[in-house]
Design an enzyme around this catalytic site. Sequence first.
Site, mmCIF file in Angstrom:
data_model
loop_
_atom_site.group_PDB
_atom_site.id
_atom_site.type_symbol
_atom_site.label_atom_id
_atom_site.label_comp_id
_atom_site.label_asym_id
_atom_site.label_seq_id
_atom_site.Cartn_x
_atom_site.Cartn_y
_atom_site.Cartn_z
ATOM 1 N N HIS A 115 0.836 -1.192 0.000
ATOM 2 C CA HIS A 115 0.000 0.000 0.000
ATOM 3 C C HIS A 115 0.878 1.251 0.000
ATOM 4 O O HIS A 115 2.007 1.234 0.480
ATOM 5 C CB HIS A 115 -0.942 -0.017 1.209
ATOM 6 C CG HIS A 115 -1.851 -1.201 1.179
ATOM 7 N ND1 HIS A 115 -3.003 -1.237 0.433
ATOM 8 C CD2 HIS A 115 -1.755 -2.424 1.768
ATOM 9 C CE1 HIS A 115 -3.584 -2.402 0.571
ATOM 10 N NE2 HIS A 115 -2.844 -3.151 1.366
ATOM 11 N N GLY A 142 3.789 -22.774 10.315
ATOM 12 C CA GLY A 142 2.527 -22.120 10.633
ATOM 13 C C GLY A 142 2.672 -20.656 10.997
ATOM 14 O O GLY A 142 3.629 -20.243 11.648
ATOM 15 N N THR A 165 10.656 -10.804 4.543
ATOM 16 C CA THR A 165 10.661 -9.504 3.873
ATOM 17 C C THR A 165 11.636 -9.460 2.698
ATOM 18 O O THR A 165 11.616 -8.499 1.940
ATOM 19 C CB THR A 165 11.035 -8.391 4.862
ATOM 20 O OG1 THR A 165 12.352 -8.651 5.366
ATOM 21 C CG2 THR A 165 10.036 -8.321 6.013
#
Length: 185
Positions: A115, A142, A165
């Site tokens: 965004h 998980g 990342t």
Amino acid sequence: MAPSEREKMAAGEWYSCLDDELDRLRVLAREAVHSHNTLAPAERGQAAPALIRLFAGFGEGAFIEAPFHCGYGFNITLADRVYLNAGCVILDSAPVIIGAGSMLGPAVQIYCAEHHKDRASRAAGLEVARPVTIGRDVWIGGAAVILAGVSIGDGAIVGAGAVVTRDIPAGATVVGNPARPATRK
């Protein structure tokens, strides 16, 4: 003629997700996801037929547990024997390709959208989509989160709860937030 928001999304350009065509595509995905998540296991099989039809590719022996959620579906390619455990989320505003034999633990999340950092642009729905590629025979523990633009190499392991990342090389094991190479004690 100016490109549509969908065309800008596909090209990796800034686009507005507040768009009628993209909204209609998300509705189609929600309907397929609903079918998958509400069918009895014997009826659903490896994945609901509506979900399989929506995907760009669904390999032999691929399997998606319920519940599952995706943003569009048409950008997702699962190779042979890919396994997605319960609660996985793939927000596929860009292509997501998962290689053969890879397994995602419960509640793994893959996000392709970034965004806008400017508040007004973000409020206008501006985002950019970056693909995610997961190699062959990868294990993602998980509740791991895979961010936009990341590639994970063949045979890599992502520890439970890790936030990825950056790209991960083949055969590496990463853990933590942000994900970094695991150290032995």
